[in-house]
Design an enzyme around this catalytic site. Sequence first.
Site, PDB file in Angstrom:
ATOM      1  N   CYS A 189      40.666  43.200  39.164  1.00  0.00           N
ATOM      2  CA  CYS A 189      39.732  43.671  40.185  1.00  0.00           C
ATOM      3  C   CYS A 189      40.419  43.677  41.552  1.00  0.00           C
ATOM      4  O   CYS A 189      41.268  42.816  41.837  1.00  0.00           O
ATOM      5  CB  CYS A 189      38.499  42.779  40.226  1.00  0.00           C
ATOM      6  SG  CYS A 189      37.469  42.894  38.742  1.00  0.00           S
ATOM      7  N   CYS A 244      40.656  35.835  33.061  1.00  0.00           N
ATOM      8  CA  CYS A 244      39.304  36.269  33.403  1.00  0.00           C
ATOM      9  C   CYS A 244      38.262  35.654  32.477  1.00  0.00           C
ATOM     10  O   CYS A 244      37.099  35.550  32.846  1.00  0.00           O
ATOM     11  CB  CYS A 244      39.207  37.786  33.361  1.00  0.00           C
ATOM     12  SG  CYS A 244      39.452  38.493  31.712  1.00  0.00           S
ATOM     13  N   CYS A 292      31.903  34.999  38.444  1.00  0.00           N
ATOM     14  CA  CYS A 292      31.969  36.439  38.670  1.00  0.00           C
ATOM     15  C   CYS A 292      32.568  37.137  37.450  1.00  0.00           C
ATOM     16  O   CYS A 292      32.025  38.123  36.942  1.00  0.00           O
ATOM     17  CB  CYS A 292      32.806  36.729  39.921  1.00  0.00           C
ATOM     18  SG  CYS A 292      32.801  38.472  40.421  1.00  0.00           S
ATOM     19  N   CYS A 293      33.689  36.614  36.956  1.00  0.00           N
ATOM     20  CA  CYS A 293      34.316  37.184  35.761  1.00  0.00           C
ATOM     21  C   CYS A 293      33.397  37.081  34.553  1.00  0.00           C
ATOM     22  O   CYS A 293      33.350  37.982  33.713  1.00  0.00           O
ATOM     23  CB  CYS A 293      35.625  36.459  35.456  1.00  0.00           C
ATOM     24  SG  CYS A 293      36.997  36.871  36.555  1.00  0.00           S
ATOM     25  N   CYS A 302      40.616  40.443  43.804  1.00  0.00           N
ATOM     26  CA  CYS A 302      41.302  39.280  43.239  1.00  0.00           C
ATOM     27  C   CYS A 302      42.721  39.597  42.772  1.00  0.00           C
ATOM     28  O   CYS A 302      43.323  38.814  42.031  1.00  0.00           O
ATOM     29  CB  CYS A 302      40.490  38.714  42.078  1.00  0.00           C
ATOM     30  SG  CYS A 302      38.822  38.179  42.538  1.00  0.00           S
TER      31      CYS A 302
END
Length: 243
Positions: free
Chosen positions: A201, A227, A119-120, A204
């Site tokens: 985010c 990240c 995702c990062c 998280c």
Amino acid sequence: MLDQPLDFRAKQLNHRYRHHAATEVLRRAVDDPDLGRVALVSSFGSESVVLLHMVSVVAPGLPVLFIDTQMLFPETLAYQREVSAKLGLTNVQVISASETEIARHDPDGTLHKTDPDACCDFRKTVVLERALSRYDAWITGRKRFQGGQRTELEFFEPEPPSRMRINPLAHWRSEDVQDYMVENNLPRHPLVAKGYPSIGCAPCTSPVAPGEDPRSGRWRGSDKTECGIHFIGGKMVRGKVSA
């Protein structure tokens, strides 16, 4: 000097700037022909306003790259607009993954639960790398007191194969950061007062209790601590790197 090996350039720049204070490092670096095209990368997080203020004083038109992962806290987005306007920053560039990339990698918005690294990667690392491809160097807010290999951080840090990182606050203490904010009456990120010393985010990031490590609220309950934008070749990079 842009045609010289990256590690040689970093060594020469660190020698040249070794007696400079943070503001002077920034002031000179943005126009130094040996650094080429320079941009600031800012998360508009809990301590970002320090470098943003310095840039507003020495080079308000400098490109400022802000990654909108499209999963940020609403407070961060509002703070970005507030600080940009208050400081008179004229070249803030909001960068994000495209709708096509999101549809391909995370159509239901749950990738952060199953694979936060992935995702990062597509929401931040790939987006930033694409934007930085236009620059020869970028400014970061990393500091020695943050620990790990950052304890040996220098003003100039090679990022192979050809880019330089500039760390004007490398030698600052935590107290220096707070003092600068107070002395310059700078607006604080609203989530700091709610127990978020490190802000990423929304899905998280969680509040941090008194006595906990400031970054313990990032990816809580997992081994993940970064990240990825400070990785090189898939490895965490917080200090000196050889080209």
